[in-house]
Design a protein around this motif. Sequence first.
Motif, short mmCIF file in Angstrom:
data_model
loop_
_atom_site.label_atom_id
_atom_site.label_comp_id
_atom_site.label_asym_id
_atom_site.label_seq_id
_atom_site.Cartn_x
_atom_site.Cartn_y
_atom_site.Cartn_z
N GLY A 51 20.36 -2.96 -15.10
CA GLY A 51 21.21 -3.99 -14.50
C GLY A 51 20.79 -4.40 -13.11
N GLU A 52 19.59 -4.05 -12.71
CA GLU A 52 19.10 -4.37 -11.37
C GLU A 52 17.99 -5.42 -11.45
OE1 GLU A 52 20.36 -3.38 -8.54
OE2 GLU A 52 21.86 -2.14 -9.56
N GLY A 53 18.36 -6.64 -11.77
CA GLY A 53 17.40 -7.72 -11.91
C GLY A 53 16.68 -8.05 -10.61
N GLY A 54 17.38 -7.92 -9.49
CA GLY A 54 16.76 -8.19 -8.19
C GLY A 54 15.65 -7.20 -7.87
N VAL A 55 15.91 -5.94 -8.12
CA VAL A 55 14.89 -4.92 -7.88
C VAL A 55 13.71 -5.14 -8.82
CG1 VAL A 55 14.40 -2.44 -7.94
CG2 VAL A 55 16.59 -3.25 -7.06
N ALA A 56 14.00 -5.54 -10.06
CA ALA A 56 12.94 -5.81 -11.03
C ALA A 56 12.02 -6.93 -10.52
CB ALA A 56 13.54 -6.18 -12.38
N ALA A 57 12.59 -7.97 -9.95
CA ALA A 57 11.79 -9.07 -9.43
C ALA A 57 10.91 -8.60 -8.28
CB ALA A 57 12.69 -10.21 -8.97
N PHE A 58 11.44 -7.75 -7.41
CA PHE A 58 10.63 -7.22 -6.31
C PHE A 58 9.50 -6.33 -6.82
CE2 PHE A 58 14.49 -8.07 -3.65
CZ PHE A 58 13.88 -9.00 -2.82
N VAL A 59 9.77 -5.54 -7.85
CA VAL A 59 8.72 -4.69 -8.43
C VAL A 59 7.61 -5.56 -9.01
CG1 VAL A 59 8.21 -3.10 -10.33
CG2 VAL A 59 10.19 -2.70 -8.90
N GLU A 60 7.96 -6.63 -9.70
CA GLU A 60 6.95 -7.52 -10.26
C GLU A 60 6.12 -8.18 -9.16
OE1 GLU A 60 9.29 -10.13 -12.63
OE2 GLU A 60 9.45 -8.70 -14.27
N THR A 61 6.78 -8.61 -8.09
CA THR A 61 6.06 -9.25 -6.98
C THR A 61 5.13 -8.25 -6.30
OG1 THR A 61 7.91 -10.75 -6.66
CG2 THR A 61 6.33 -10.56 -4.85
N ALA A 62 5.63 -7.05 -6.05
CA ALA A 62 4.80 -6.02 -5.43
C ALA A 62 3.63 -5.65 -6.34
CB ALA A 62 5.65 -4.77 -5.12
N GLY A 63 3.87 -5.58 -7.64
CA GLY A 63 2.80 -5.28 -8.58
C GLY A 63 1.71 -6.34 -8.57
N ALA A 64 2.12 -7.60 -8.50
CA ALA A 64 1.14 -8.69 -8.44
C ALA A 64 0.31 -8.61 -7.16
CB ALA A 64 1.85 -10.04 -8.53
N ALA A 65 0.97 -8.32 -6.04
CA ALA A 65 0.25 -8.22 -4.77
C ALA A 65 -0.72 -7.04 -4.78
CB ALA A 65 1.24 -8.07 -3.62
N LEU A 66 -0.28 -5.91 -5.30
CA LEU A 66 -1.15 -4.73 -5.37
C LEU A 66 -2.31 -4.95 -6.33
CD1 LEU A 66 1.51 -1.88 -5.34
CD2 LEU A 66 -0.17 -2.38 -3.56
N ALA A 67 -2.07 -5.62 -7.44
CA ALA A 67 -3.14 -5.90 -8.39
C ALA A 67 -4.18 -6.81 -7.75
CB ALA A 67 -2.58 -6.52 -9.66
N LEU A 68 -3.72 -7.82 -7.03
CA LEU A 68 -4.65 -8.72 -6.35
C LEU A 68 -5.47 -7.97 -5.31
CD1 LEU A 68 -5.63 -11.61 -5.97
CD2 LEU A 68 -3.77 -11.95 -4.35
N PHE A 69 -4.82 -7.12 -4.54
CA PHE A 69 -5.52 -6.32 -3.53
C PHE A 69 -6.55 -5.39 -4.18
CE2 PHE A 69 -5.86 -2.48 -0.91
CZ PHE A 69 -6.38 -3.04 0.24
N THR A 70 -6.18 -4.78 -5.30
CA THR A 70 -7.07 -3.86 -5.99
C THR A 70 -8.28 -4.59 -6.57
OG1 THR A 70 -5.18 -2.46 -6.52
CG2 THR A 70 -7.16 -2.11 -7.81
N ALA A 71 -8.11 -5.85 -6.95
CA ALA A 71 -9.20 -6.62 -7.54
C ALA A 71 -10.15 -7.20 -6.49
CB ALA A 71 -8.63 -7.74 -8.40
N LEU A 72 -9.84 -7.08 -5.21
CA LEU A 72 -10.70 -7.66 -4.17
C LEU A 72 -12.16 -7.19 -4.23
CD1 LEU A 72 -8.42 -7.91 -1.02
CD2 LEU A 72 -9.30 -9.75 -2.45
N PRO A 73 -12.44 -5.92 -4.52
CA PRO A 73 -13.86 -5.53 -4.63
C PRO A 73 -14.61 -6.31 -5.71
CG PRO A 73 -12.50 -3.57 -4.44
CD PRO A 73 -11.57 -4.74 -4.58
N LEU A 74 -13.93 -6.69 -6.77
CA LEU A 74 -14.58 -7.50 -7.80
C LEU A 74 -14.88 -8.90 -7.28
CD1 LEU A 74 -12.58 -6.55 -11.00
CD2 LEU A 74 -14.89 -5.88 -10.38
N VAL A 75 -13.97 -9.46 -6.52
CA VAL A 75 -14.19 -10.78 -5.95
C VAL A 75 -15.39 -10.73 -5.00
CG1 VAL A 75 -13.18 -12.58 -4.49
CG2 VAL A 75 -11.78 -11.42 -6.21
N GLU A 76 -15.47 -9.69 -4.19
CA GLU A 76 -16.61 -9.53 -3.29
C GLU A 76 -17.92 -9.40 -4.08
OE1 GLU A 76 -15.77 -6.17 -0.84
OE2 GLU A 76 -14.21 -7.21 0.30
#
Length: 127
Positions: free
Chosen positions: A92-117
């Motif tokens: 029942g915590e939809g707001g927390v779920a949205a924050f988890v998804e946003t944080a996951g997207a940011a972390l995934a992007l950060f983790t993929a930076l070596p591939l971009v380089e």
Amino acid sequence: MDIFKLSALAVTAALCALVLRRQVPELALVLTLAAGTILLGQAMDCVAGVRGLTDSLARTAGLSIQVWKPVWKTVGIGVVAKLSSAVCRDAGEGGVAAFVETAGAALALFTALPLVELVFDALGALL
């Protein structure tokens, strides 16, 4: 375990959780987490096989295994974020779920930076 057994476990757990949610919502959440853990544990065996194959293909193609590390980390972050947000929504915590998804997207992007380089370095070498 094959897909039929996993599906039967998932459907049984979902139906039990549905019944429990009316009287003891906390227990329904625990049941859902337990079933999810079992299902994820079974899926990890398959992922290990896929990882072995991709490592073998990378070696055959002359790619460093280090290239695949960010890929696997990014996939792992996506899976964990998706599962975590689903559990939060189930609780029942939809707001927390949205924050988890946003944080996951940011972390995934950060983790993929070596591939971009790596891609930019390869493009620089070609030019």
